[in-house]
Design a protein around this motif. Structure first.
Motif, PDB file in Angstrom:
ATOM      1  N   VAL A 175       0.223  -7.353  -5.383  1.00 19.34           N
ATOM      2  CA  VAL A 175      -0.927  -7.123  -5.050  1.00 19.34           C
ATOM      3  C   VAL A 175      -0.797  -5.534  -4.712  1.00 19.34           C
ATOM      4  CG1 VAL A 175      -3.262  -7.317  -4.141  1.00 19.34           C
ATOM      5  CG2 VAL A 175      -1.792  -9.226  -4.871  1.00 19.34           C
ATOM      6  N   VAL A 176      -1.218  -4.580  -5.376  1.00 19.03           N
ATOM      7  CA  VAL A 176      -1.076  -3.096  -4.871  1.00 19.03           C
ATOM      8  C   VAL A 176      -2.263  -2.431  -4.778  1.00 19.03           C
ATOM      9  CG1 VAL A 176       0.200  -1.021  -5.226  1.00 19.03           C
ATOM     10  CG2 VAL A 176       0.877  -3.097  -6.199  1.00 19.03           C
ATOM     11  N   MET A 177      -2.546  -1.993  -3.387  1.00 18.60           N
ATOM     12  CA  MET A 177      -3.716  -1.028  -3.134  1.00 18.60           C
ATOM     13  C   MET A 177      -3.178   0.401  -3.623  1.00 18.60           C
ATOM     14  SD  MET A 177      -6.091  -2.908  -1.827  1.00 18.60           S
ATOM     15  CE  MET A 177      -5.337  -4.424  -2.485  1.00 18.60           C
ATOM     16  N   THR A 178      -3.541   0.626  -4.826  1.00 15.77           N
ATOM     17  CA  THR A 178      -3.051   2.027  -5.426  1.00 15.77           C
ATOM     18  C   THR A 178      -3.997   3.113  -5.081  1.00 15.77           C
ATOM     19  OG1 THR A 178      -4.321   1.651  -7.393  1.00 15.77           O
ATOM     20  CG2 THR A 178      -1.998   1.017  -7.329  1.00 15.77           C
ATOM     21  N   GLN A 200      10.568   1.387   0.660  1.00 16.98           N
ATOM     22  CA  GLN A 200      10.780   1.240   2.126  1.00 16.98           C
ATOM     23  C   GLN A 200       9.422   0.319   2.626  1.00 16.98           C
ATOM     24  OE1 GLN A 200      11.108   5.712   2.293  1.00 16.98           O
ATOM     25  NE2 GLN A 200      12.106   4.971   4.137  1.00 16.98           N
ATOM     26  N   ASN A 201       9.707  -0.709   3.270  1.00 17.92           N
ATOM     27  CA  ASN A 201       8.655  -1.553   3.608  1.00 17.92           C
ATOM     28  C   ASN A 201       7.811  -0.926   4.646  1.00 17.92           C
ATOM     29  OD1 ASN A 201       9.103  -4.079   1.828  1.00 17.92           O
ATOM     30  ND2 ASN A 201      10.874  -3.994   2.857  1.00 17.92           N
ATOM     31  N   ARG A 235       4.089   4.004   9.176  1.00 16.86           N
ATOM     32  CA  ARG A 235       3.201   3.704   8.000  1.00 16.86           C
ATOM     33  C   ARG A 235       3.800   1.989   7.580  1.00 16.86           C
ATOM     34  NH1 ARG A 235       4.474   8.417   3.499  1.00 16.86           N
ATOM     35  NH2 ARG A 235       5.535   9.148   5.450  1.00 16.86           N
ATOM     36  N   ILE A 236       3.099   1.406   7.411  1.00 19.02           N
ATOM     37  CA  ILE A 236       3.461  -0.010   7.063  1.00 19.02           C
ATOM     38  C   ILE A 236       3.135   0.097   5.278  1.00 19.02           C
ATOM     39  CG2 ILE A 236       3.125  -2.771   7.342  1.00 19.02           C
ATOM     40  CD1 ILE A 236       3.772  -1.051   9.753  1.00 19.02           C
ATOM     41  N   GLU A 237       4.154  -0.073   4.588  1.00 17.02           N
ATOM     42  CA  GLU A 237       3.933   0.048   3.025  1.00 17.02           C
ATOM     43  C   GLU A 237       3.605  -1.154   2.777  1.00 17.02           C
ATOM     44  OE1 GLU A 237       4.495   3.442   1.265  1.00 17.02           O
ATOM     45  OE2 GLU A 237       3.355   3.945   2.937  1.00 17.02           O
ATOM     46  N   GLN A 238       4.227  -2.536   3.243  1.00 18.37           N
ATOM     47  CA  GLN A 238       4.139  -3.753   2.773  1.00 18.37           C
ATOM     48  C   GLN A 238       3.294  -4.341   3.933  1.00 18.37           C
ATOM     49  OE1 GLN A 238       6.798  -5.905   0.099  1.00 18.37           O
ATOM     50  NE2 GLN A 238       7.277  -7.223   1.918  1.00 18.37           N
ATOM     51  N   LEU A 239       2.228  -4.714   3.674  1.00 18.51           N
ATOM     52  CA  LEU A 239       1.377  -5.699   5.046  1.00 18.51           C
ATOM     53  C   LEU A 239       1.904  -7.259   4.820  1.00 18.51           C
ATOM     54  CD1 LEU A 239      -1.807  -3.835   4.533  1.00 18.51           C
ATOM     55  CD2 LEU A 239      -0.438  -4.260   6.438  1.00 18.51           C
ATOM     56  N   VAL A 278       0.916  -1.235  -0.097  1.00 13.70           N
ATOM     57  CA  VAL A 278       0.033  -0.200   0.133  1.00 13.70           C
ATOM     58  C   VAL A 278       0.974   1.247   0.022  1.00 13.70           C
ATOM     59  CG1 VAL A 278      -2.232   1.165   1.163  1.00 13.70           C
ATOM     60  CG2 VAL A 278      -1.433  -1.375   1.405  1.00 13.70           C
ATOM     61  N   PRO A 279       1.465   1.541  -0.960  1.00 12.47           N
ATOM     62  CA  PRO A 279       2.476   2.575  -1.299  1.00 12.47           C
ATOM     63  C   PRO A 279       1.813   4.044  -0.946  1.00 12.47           C
ATOM     64  CG  PRO A 279       2.022   1.980  -3.353  1.00 12.47           C
ATOM     65  CD  PRO A 279       1.391   0.902  -2.400  1.00 12.47           C
ATOM     66  N   THR A 280       2.291   4.933  -0.293  1.00 14.92           N
ATOM     67  CA  THR A 280       1.908   6.526   0.179  1.00 14.92           C
ATOM     68  C   THR A 280       2.495   7.517  -0.855  1.00 14.92           C
ATOM     69  OG1 THR A 280       3.070   6.239   1.995  1.00 14.92           O
ATOM     70  CG2 THR A 280       0.880   5.627   1.966  1.00 14.92           C
ATOM     71  N   THR A 281       3.746   7.144  -1.414  1.00 15.41           N
ATOM     72  CA  THR A 281       4.060   8.327  -2.155  1.00 15.41           C
ATOM     73  C   THR A 281       4.572   7.999  -3.457  1.00 15.41           C
ATOM     74  OG1 THR A 281       6.443   7.869  -1.592  1.00 15.41           O
ATOM     75  CG2 THR A 281       5.216   8.889   0.332  1.00 15.41           C
ATOM     76  N   PRO A 282       4.814   9.069  -4.209  1.00 17.76           N
ATOM     77  CA  PRO A 282       5.388   8.760  -5.649  1.00 17.76           C
ATOM     78  C   PRO A 282       6.557   7.953  -5.764  1.00 17.76           C
ATOM     79  CG  PRO A 282       4.429  11.020  -5.405  1.00 17.76           C
ATOM     80  CD  PRO A 282       4.585  10.579  -4.093  1.00 17.76           C
ATOM     81  N   ALA A 283       7.580   8.337  -4.872  1.00 15.93           N
ATOM     82  CA  ALA A 283       8.602   7.657  -4.848  1.00 15.93           C
ATOM     83  C   ALA A 283       8.529   6.048  -4.350  1.00 15.93           C
ATOM     84  CB  ALA A 283       9.807   8.199  -3.939  1.00 15.93           C
ATOM     85  N   GLN A 284       7.555   5.756  -3.693  1.00 16.40           N
ATOM     86  CA  GLN A 284       7.380   4.496  -3.277  1.00 16.40           C
ATOM     87  C   GLN A 284       6.825   3.654  -4.311  1.00 16.40           C
ATOM     88  OE1 GLN A 284       9.105   3.486  -0.501  1.00 16.40           O
ATOM     89  NE2 GLN A 284       7.344   2.841   0.523  1.00 16.40           N
ATOM     90  N   VAL A 285       5.822   4.126  -5.413  1.00 16.27           N
ATOM     91  CA  VAL A 285       5.635   3.507  -6.487  1.00 16.27           C
ATOM     92  C   VAL A 285       6.597   3.367  -7.434  1.00 16.27           C
ATOM     93  CG1 VAL A 285       4.709   5.441  -7.715  1.00 16.27           C
ATOM     94  CG2 VAL A 285       3.497   3.228  -7.884  1.00 16.27           C
ATOM     95  N   PHE A 286       7.440   4.479  -7.367  1.00 11.10           N
ATOM     96  CA  PHE A 286       8.623   4.246  -8.413  1.00 11.10           C
ATOM     97  C   PHE A 286       9.472   3.101  -7.952  1.00 11.10           C
ATOM     98  CE2 PHE A 286      12.946   5.096  -9.371  1.00 11.10           C
ATOM     99  CZ  PHE A 286      12.960   5.337 -10.592  1.00 11.10           C
ATOM    100  N   HIS A 287       9.975   3.136  -6.806  1.00  8.84           N
ATOM    101  CA  HIS A 287      10.747   1.862  -6.331  1.00  8.84           C
ATOM    102  C   HIS A 287      10.067   0.457  -6.437  1.00  8.84           C
ATOM    103  CE1 HIS A 287      13.975   4.395  -5.519  1.00  8.84           C
ATOM    104  NE2 HIS A 287      13.422   5.341  -4.701  1.00  8.84           N
ATOM    105  N   MET A 288       8.607   0.531  -5.998  1.00 13.01           N
ATOM    106  CA  MET A 288       8.040  -0.694  -5.952  1.00 13.01           C
ATOM    107  C   MET A 288       7.720  -1.338  -7.278  1.00 13.01           C
ATOM    108  SD  MET A 288       3.859  -1.193  -4.907  1.00 13.01           S
ATOM    109  CE  MET A 288       3.263  -0.587  -6.522  1.00 13.01           C
TER     110      MET A 288
END
Length: 478
Positions: A319-322, A345-346, A389-393, A295-305
């Motif tokens: 599986v991404v909750m966008t 960042q997980n 924030r938990i970015e990877q559940l 569940v990424p919360t920033t543009p940088a996070q989606v870039f790296h993901m």
């Protein structure tokens, strides 16, 4: 069916007259064989030999039907992806120079290609982002991630109901000429040595499309294959594919698959059908590190993901909750340095300059609700609640969370806050991870909507009241 439901069935129990006739009817092979013998095309011994050879081939597991057309060559070497887990190291760094160069290319299009005025404005803003003159938003960072991969020769497939422009008018990877309806894709014009990127707007038949992309991803480990739901709940239509193939294909058949699902998810008052991508279903199906749920919360996070999904030597689903509202949220922005210097960042620690010793409560959360909590806490000028924030559940990043928690070993009050009803979202499926992360003797409690049969209410006014209540309860220490 000659044998009813299957070979072990006894259909005459319920359809005696029909199956009395079926038993008297010779099988198609006998009818066809007799016709060939009658026409002197084969003799009886040859016909028997054909049948014997066919059964022998089946017993040996051989292919008994020749392919009617040659198959296109696939990348069949899976050995680099076997035996690696989700936390394997990989090279995620990209130079600022390369990012700026690719940023210029993905914002460039022929002058004679006349864009819609709103799309033209999006590209003007992206050009500023590419030059470092403006913080980057979600659409730019996502497209830049694709550019870095395609530029290095990667093949990318992205399908979905509105994938070309993005359901929420955020991607615009395919540009439509307003004068002649021709299209232009900057991502396909990066250089002569680039890989292929295919973006298709697919039909509203989720089971068929996801099944096709699953099959494609199991055949092409070197391709990044993605499917995007128009709204997260559209994945409901592909649930049979999720349950039988995506979640368990590796365990059942040893079949690796790197398919990525982009599922718009978040509570913005749009009612029960367009709020939830059913995060709880994916977490319930999570086991044996069968996939990643992010569940990424920033543009940088989606870039790296996105880059991580392809670059690390692992081929398991993602599986991404966008987001929806975060696509243009003023706080959900990133800088060019965020794309170059760090990987995904997980878990993300507190970003404000709080004194950890003064913190009395730590709130864990994922997704859009983080920004609601952050905004409210800042308005209150509150310094005794930290937000993590938990970015990877799943798989749960226990080590990263433990590192963050070193500052809060004195805290006894921990909260999991979510937008979803209590029986949905991450609370029930991930609660044991949260308990394991907090200090011994501390307490963990829930803040969010009450349990509900429906994913969300239907009135915006009621939604707003619920949202404000859960934010207030998460921040208020009694």
């Amino acid at each position: 069916r000659r044998h009813g439901h299957n070979e072990a069935d006894e259909p005459s129990a319920t359809q005696p007259l029909m199956y009395a006739k079926v038993k008297k009817q010779p099988v198609a092979r006998e009818i066809y064989g007799k016709q060939l013998i009658k026409n002197s095309i084969v003799d009886e011994d040859t016909a028997k030999q054909w049948m014997s050879d066919y059964r022998d081939a089946l017993d040996k597991g051989e292919v008994v039907v020749d392919e009617h057309r040659p198959m296109r060559q696939h990348s069949v070497d899976w050995s680099p992806y076997i035996g690696n887990d989700w936390d394997v190291e990989y090279d995620y760094k990209v130079s600022i120079k390369k990012l700026k160069d690719l940023g210029q290319k993905i914002t460039t299009y022929p002058e004679e290609h006349k864009l819609n005025s709103r799309v033209a404005k999006v590209y003007q803003e992206r050009l500023k982002m590419a030059k470092g003159e403006k913080s980057m938003d979600w659409g730019f960072a996502e497209t830049l991630a694709y550019a870095t991969l395609v530029n290095d020769g990667t093949h990318i497939r992205l399908t979905g109901q509105d994938s070309g422009r993005g359901t929420f008018f955020h991607r615009h990877a395919v540009l439509h000429n307003q004068e002649d309806a021709s299209t232009y894709m900057p991502l396909n014009n990066l250089g002569s040595e680039q890989g292929q990127i295919e973006i298709y707007d697919s039909v509203l038949s989720e089971a068929a499309v996801v099944a096709f992309e699953y099959g494609y991803a199991t055949a092409e480990p070197k391709a990044l294959v993605m499917w995007e739901a128009q709204f997260g709940d559209f994945v409901n239509g592909a649930q049979v594919v999720i349950d039988q193939f995506l979640s368990s294909g590796e365990q059942k058949w040893g079949r690796l698959c790197g398919l990525t699902l982009l599922l718009p998810h978040g509570y913005e008052g749009q009612g029960p059908e367009h709020s939830s991508a059913r995060l709880e279903r994916f977490l319930q199906l999570s086991a044996d590190h069968n996939w990643s749920v992010c569940v990424p919360t920033t543009p940088a996070q989606v870039f790296h993901m996105i880059r991580r999904q392809h670059l690390r030597p692992v081929r398991r689903p993602l599986v991404v909750m966008t987001p929806k509202s975060l696509l243009r949220h003023p706080l959900a922005v990133s800088e060019m340095d965020d794309l170059a210097d760090v990987g995904f960042q997980n878990a993300i620690a507190e970003i404000d300059d709080l004194n950890p010793k003064k913190v009395k409560r730590v709130v864990f959360c994922s997704g859009k609700v983080y920004y609601d909590l952050l905004k409210e806490r800042r308005e209150r000028e509150q310094e005794d609640v930290a937000l993590i924030r938990i970015e990877q559940l799943y798989p749960f990043p226990a080590e990263e969370v433990a590192e963050i928690m070193k500052d809060y070993q004195h805290v006894k009050d921990f909260v999991w806050c979510q937008e979803e009803p209590q029986n949905q979202g991450a609370w029930y499926s991930s609660q044991h991870h949260f308990w394991a992360a907090i200090p011994k003797g501390a307490q963990l409690s829930y803040r969010g909507r009450s349990a509900s049969a429906a994913p969300a209410v239907g009135y915006i006014s009621e939604h707003n009241k619920q949202q404000q209540k859960l934010v207030d309860e998460a921040l208020t220490i009694k």
